[in-house]
Write a protein that holds these residues in place. Structure first.
Motif, PDB file in Angstrom:
ATOM      1  N   MET A  53       1.258  -0.743   0.090  1.00  0.00           N
ATOM      2  CA  MET A  53      -0.141   0.172  -0.223  1.00  0.00           C
ATOM      3  C   MET A  53       0.874   1.067   0.008  1.00  0.00           C
ATOM      4  N   ASN A  54      -0.066   2.410  -0.448  1.00  0.00           N
ATOM      5  CA  ASN A  54       1.333   3.836  -0.307  1.00  0.00           C
ATOM      6  C   ASN A  54       0.963   4.340   0.878  1.00  0.00           C
ATOM      7  N   LEU A  55       2.404   4.684   1.911  1.00  0.00           N
ATOM      8  CA  LEU A  55       2.076   5.328   3.164  1.00  0.00           C
ATOM      9  C   LEU A  55       1.329   7.320   3.061  1.00  0.00           C
ATOM     10  N   PRO A  56       1.065   7.058   3.977  1.00  0.00           N
ATOM     11  CA  PRO A  56       0.280   8.569   3.476  1.00  0.00           C
ATOM     12  C   PRO A  56       1.278   9.914   3.640  1.00  0.00           C
ATOM     13  N   ASP A  57       2.606   9.953   4.015  1.00  0.00           N
ATOM     14  CA  ASP A  57       3.762   9.900   3.805  1.00  0.00           C
ATOM     15  C   ASP A  57       4.957   9.331   3.918  1.00  0.00           C
ATOM     16  N   ARG A  58       6.287   9.728   3.772  1.00  0.00           N
ATOM     17  CA  ARG A  58       7.623   9.034   3.780  1.00  0.00           C
ATOM     18  C   ARG A  58       7.783   9.741   5.221  1.00  0.00           C
ATOM     19  N   LEU A  59       7.727  10.915   5.377  1.00  0.00           N
ATOM     20  CA  LEU A  59       8.158  11.557   7.171  1.00  0.00           C
ATOM     21  C   LEU A  59       6.426  11.187   7.906  1.00  0.00           C
ATOM     22  N   LEU A  60       6.824  10.341   9.095  1.00  0.00           N
ATOM     23  CA  LEU A  60       6.162  10.547  10.255  1.00  0.00           C
ATOM     24  C   LEU A  60       6.947  11.335  11.295  1.00  0.00           C
ATOM     25  N   LEU A  61       6.049  12.067  11.504  1.00  0.00           N
ATOM     26  CA  LEU A  61       6.208  12.745  13.023  1.00  0.00           C
ATOM     27  C   LEU A  61       5.095  12.412  14.436  1.00  0.00           C
ATOM     28  N   THR A  89     -10.536  -1.178   7.175  1.00  0.00           N
ATOM     29  CA  THR A  89     -10.419  -0.419   6.059  1.00  0.00           C
ATOM     30  C   THR A  89      -9.559   0.931   6.695  1.00  0.00           C
ATOM     31  N   HIS A  90      -9.753   1.043   7.424  1.00  0.00           N
ATOM     32  CA  HIS A  90      -8.579   1.747   8.372  1.00  0.00           C
ATOM     33  C   HIS A  90      -6.939   1.375   8.052  1.00  0.00           C
ATOM     34  N   LEU A  91      -5.948   2.631   8.367  1.00  0.00           N
ATOM     35  CA  LEU A  91      -4.971   2.692   7.951  1.00  0.00           C
ATOM     36  C   LEU A  91      -4.592   2.168   9.744  1.00  0.00           C
ATOM     37  N   GLY A 134      -1.143 -10.812  10.855  1.00  0.00           N
ATOM     38  CA  GLY A 134      -2.315 -10.099  11.017  1.00  0.00           C
ATOM     39  C   GLY A 134      -3.383  -8.850  10.510  1.00  0.00           C
ATOM     40  N   GLY A 135      -1.927  -8.584   9.420  1.00  0.00           N
ATOM     41  CA  GLY A 135      -2.925  -7.743   8.532  1.00  0.00           C
ATOM     42  C   GLY A 135      -2.738  -5.656   8.783  1.00  0.00           C
ATOM     43  N   ALA A 136      -1.598  -5.971   9.690  1.00  0.00           N
ATOM     44  CA  ALA A 136      -0.822  -4.606   9.503  1.00  0.00           C
ATOM     45  C   ALA A 136      -0.756  -3.962   8.150  1.00  0.00           C
ATOM     46  N   ASP A 137      -1.744  -2.777   7.561  1.00  0.00           N
ATOM     47  CA  ASP A 137      -0.997  -1.833   6.627  1.00  0.00           C
ATOM     48  C   ASP A 137       0.312  -1.090   6.395  1.00  0.00           C
ATOM     49  N   GLY A 163      13.672  -5.888   3.123  1.00  0.00           N
ATOM     50  CA  GLY A 163      13.207  -6.638   1.634  1.00  0.00           C
ATOM     51  C   GLY A 163      12.536  -8.214   1.980  1.00  0.00           C
ATOM     52  N   SER A 164      11.799  -8.970   2.847  1.00  0.00           N
ATOM     53  CA  SER A 164      11.352  -9.801   2.837  1.00  0.00           C
ATOM     54  C   SER A 164      10.237  -9.231   3.022  1.00  0.00           C
ATOM     55  N   LEU A 165       9.410  -7.942   3.675  1.00  0.00           N
ATOM     56  CA  LEU A 165       8.080  -8.116   4.572  1.00  0.00           C
ATOM     57  C   LEU A 165       7.508  -7.644   3.469  1.00  0.00           C
ATOM     58  N   SER A 166       6.370  -8.022   3.853  1.00  0.00           N
ATOM     59  CA  SER A 166       5.336  -8.100   2.336  1.00  0.00           C
ATOM     60  C   SER A 166       4.191  -6.599   2.699  1.00  0.00           C
ATOM     61  N   ILE A 167       5.015  -5.576   3.918  1.00  0.00           N
ATOM     62  CA  ILE A 167       4.604  -5.153   3.667  1.00  0.00           C
ATOM     63  C   ILE A 167       5.325  -3.744   4.486  1.00  0.00           C
TER      64      ILE A 167
END
Length: 216
Positions: free
Chosen positions: A1-9, A99-101, A118-121, A151-155
C-alpha cells in the motif's frame, strides 16, 4: 500500500521544549503530512481533546493523523488511523476496522512478521539508530537489519529511532518506505529549528526517491 507520507512525525509533549500544538502547526507548514499522536500517558479525556486539536490543525493541510492505541480508549477516533503497540494482536483490531490505516510498533523480525500476518498496513521498526528521545533504549538494529527486514516483509517498513535529516535517505536506500522522527523535532529549541529538521528531512527523502525512480 501507499503510506500517507515518507515522513511520520511522532508526538511527545513531555520531550517537547515548545508547546506541542505550536510545534505541530509549524511542522505542517513546513510540509509534514503524517502525524502520530502518541501521548499514551494522558488520561482519556485529555487525550481526546488533544486528538481533536491535532485533527483541526491537520485538516487544512490534508494531513493524516494516526493515534497510538491505549486500553482506556479502545475506540478508533473518527478520521484517524490506529498505531498498535507490539503486544496488541493486529488481527483483532483489523477485524473491527477493516478499511482503516493500521500500523504496529515492532522491534524484531518476529514481531514485524506477526503484524504483517495479522493485517497491519505497515510496521515501525526500531531502534534503527541510537534513540534521540530515549537514550540507551534497546540495541540499535542498524541499516543492515533494516534492509533485511524491508526486503522480505510483505508490507511497508517505517524506520524509527535516532532518525535525523542526515540519515533519513540512508533508511530509504536500505528499503524503508518511510522514516519516523520524534526526538529531532520534539527537542527543537525554537520553531525555526522545527522547520529546518522537517524541511531538510523531506528534501533528503525526496532526493532519494527521485534517484530511485531514475535507477528504475
Amino acid at each position: 500500500m501507499n503510506l500517507p507520507d515518507r515522513l511520520l512525525l511522532i508526538t511527545d509533549r513531555r520531550a517537547a521544549r515548545l508547546p506541542l500544538l505550536a510545534v505541530l502547526q509549524t511542522a505542517l507548514e513546513a510540509g509534514c503530512r503524517w502525524i502520530l499522536v502518541r501521548e499514551k500517558d494522558l488520561p482519556a479525556p485529555a487525550r481526546a481533546a488533544l486528538i481533536t486539536d491535532v485533527l483541526a490543525l491537520a485538516q487544512p493541510f490534508g494531513a493524516t493523523v494516526s493515534v497510538s492505541y491505549t486500553q482506556d480508549q479502545p475506540q478508533l477516533w473518527p478520521g484517524t488511523g490506529w498505531h498498535l503497540p507490539a503486544d496488541v494482536p493486529v488481527a483483532s483490531v483489523r477485524a473491527r476496522y477493516p478499511t482503516h490505516l493500521i500500523g504496529a510498533s515492532t522491534h524484531s523480525r518476529a514481531e514485524a512478521e506477526a503484524a504483517a500476518h495479522g493485517g497491519a498496513d505497515y510496521v515501525t521498526f526500531s531502534p534503527v539508530f541510537p534513540s534521540l528521545s530515549k537514550p540507551g533504549y534497546g540495541d540499535k538494529h542498524g541499516l543492515e537489519r533494516l534492509q533485511a527486514l524491508a526486503g522480505s516483509l510483505s508490507i511497508p517498513v517505517v524506520a524509527l529511532g535516532g532518525i535525523t535529516p542526515d540519515n533519513a535517505a540512508a533508511c530509504l536506500a536500505a528499503g524503508a518506505q518511510a522514516v519516523a522522527v520524534m526526538g529531532a523535532v520534539m527537542g527543537a529549541s525554537n520553531l525555526d529549528e522545527v522547520v529546518h529538521v522537517v524541511t531538510q528531512a523531506r528534501h533528503a527523502l525526496a532526493g532519494r526517491s527521485a534517484r530511485s525512480g531514475e535507477e528504475h
